[in-house]
Design an enzyme around this catalytic site. Structure first.
Site, mmCIF file in Angstrom:
data_model
loop_
_atom_site.group_PDB
_atom_site.id
_atom_site.type_symbol
_atom_site.label_atom_id
_atom_site.label_comp_id
_atom_site.label_asym_id
_atom_site.label_seq_id
_atom_site.Cartn_x
_atom_site.Cartn_y
_atom_site.Cartn_z
ATOM 1 N N LYS A 1 0.864 -1.184 0.000
ATOM 2 C CA LYS A 1 0.000 0.000 0.000
ATOM 3 C C LYS A 1 0.896 1.228 0.000
ATOM 4 C CE LYS A 1 -2.831 2.943 2.730
ATOM 5 N NZ LYS A 1 -3.174 3.318 4.107
ATOM 6 N N GLY B 1 -7.176 9.458 10.482
ATOM 7 C CA GLY B 1 -7.342 9.541 11.920
ATOM 8 C C GLY B 1 -8.328 10.588 12.395
ATOM 9 N N ALA C 1 -9.091 5.961 5.088
ATOM 10 C CA ALA C 1 -8.902 7.100 5.981
ATOM 11 C C ALA C 1 -10.203 7.848 6.235
ATOM 12 C CB ALA C 1 -7.853 8.074 5.452
ATOM 13 N N GLY C 2 -10.392 8.229 7.504
ATOM 14 C CA GLY C 2 -11.490 9.097 7.893
ATOM 15 C C GLY C 2 -12.676 8.425 8.539
ATOM 16 N N ASN D 1 -8.058 1.905 10.614
ATOM 17 C CA ASN D 1 -7.233 1.553 11.761
ATOM 18 C C ASN D 1 -7.715 2.275 13.015
ATOM 19 O OD1 ASN D 1 -3.603 1.410 12.383
ATOM 20 N ND2 ASN D 1 -5.303 1.026 13.720
ATOM 21 N N THR D 2 -7.610 3.618 13.015
ATOM 22 C CA THR D 2 -7.919 4.388 14.208
ATOM 23 C C THR D 2 -9.353 4.182 14.681
ATOM 24 O OG1 THR D 2 -6.328 6.050 13.443
ATOM 25 C CG2 THR D 2 -7.797 6.688 15.235
#
Length: 264
Positions: free
Chosen positions: A106, A167, A193-194, A215-216
């Site tokens: 990635k 994040g 993301a987001g 992830n976050t």
């Protein structure tokens, strides 16, 4: 009785996956929580920040591969923390060496530390060099439909536009651009993301995205393992809603029950 629609698997780079949720390994309190959350998520692809995570380059430190086995998961080394094409390419080559020739990566090249917004110019340079070097590149990028198409045409195996800043937990801020990207794509499009909660993941899938990487949203939840379970369900529900086809939006009300044939 009609049968439920039989979905096709997520496919790219010569591989197929039944799960459309991809997860990261950062920000958990310890290795065990990482392993528990990832297992509960049902994810088959796990992304690893090579510059921040030990996967063998530091033999005296705990190795993530002891709990996230390459025999069970498809590892996706990423270039998080890279701010130039040169650093990103070097990081991918290090991952390939550490993982015995692994060529699925990635790519992300960031613009600045405050926003972590992708540096598209450097991303294009790195993508071309990695593809020419035999890598299968999944690429994090902005939600610009023109850039997304250019990365696809270059040979990236999947394009991963941001939903919002890494994040941030702000969800899908520009669904219109995501739809434009999807309209012209011939490779998988995965929101990266987001995402902040399960409804964000469901919205991405309802738009028609092929998957979501996060992830976050899981690791920073009050109960990461429970949130991993919620995300698993949200991805499935959003995908089924997309396949089912939502009712059209209307300006005015429409009675749920037909009036024809009413008794009074």
């Amino acid at each position: 009785m009609s049968q439920p629609y039989q979905d096709t698997p997520l496919s790219f780079a010569g591989m197929t996956f039944t799960s459309r949720l991809l997860v990261g390994t950062g920000k958990y309190k310890d290795m065990q929580q990482t392993a528990d959350a990832i297992e509960t998520s049902g994810a088959q692809i796990v992304t690893v920040a090579v510059r921040r995570t030990n996967i063998g380059q530091n033999p005296d430190e705990p190795n993530l591969l002891d709990v996230i086995s390459p025999d069970k998961y498809t590892l996706l080394p990423n270039t998080a923390g890279c701010y130039s094409a040169k650093d990103a390419v070097r990081t991918c080559r290090l991952a390939r060496e550490l993982l015995g020739g692994h060529d699925l990566v990635k790519l992300e090249v960031l613009g600045d530390e405050k926003t972590l917004y992708p540096n598209v110019t450097q991303t294009l340079i790195a993508a071309r060099e990695l593809i020419d070097d035999g890598f299968k590149v999944m690429v994090y990028t902005s939600d610009d439909p023109i850039i997304a198409k250019e990365l696809e045409d270059m040979g990236c195996v999947a394009v991963m536009p941001l939903g919002s800043l890494i994040g941030s937990g702000l969800g899908i801020r520009n669904p219109h651009n995501i739809q434009l990207i999807l309209e012209n794509a011939k490779v998988p499009i995965l929101v990266d993301a987001g995402v902040g909660t399960a409804s964000d993941a469901a919205i991405a899938m309802e738009l028609g995205c092929d998957g979501v990487l996060m992830n976050t949203a899981i690791a920073a939840a009050g109960n990461p393992v429970l949130m991993a379970s919620a995300m698993n369900k949200a991805i499935q529900a959003g995908r089924e809603a997309y396949l089912a086809g939502r009712m059209p939006r209307k300006l005015y009300a429409s009675a749920s029950s037909p009036l024809a044939g009413s008794f009074f």
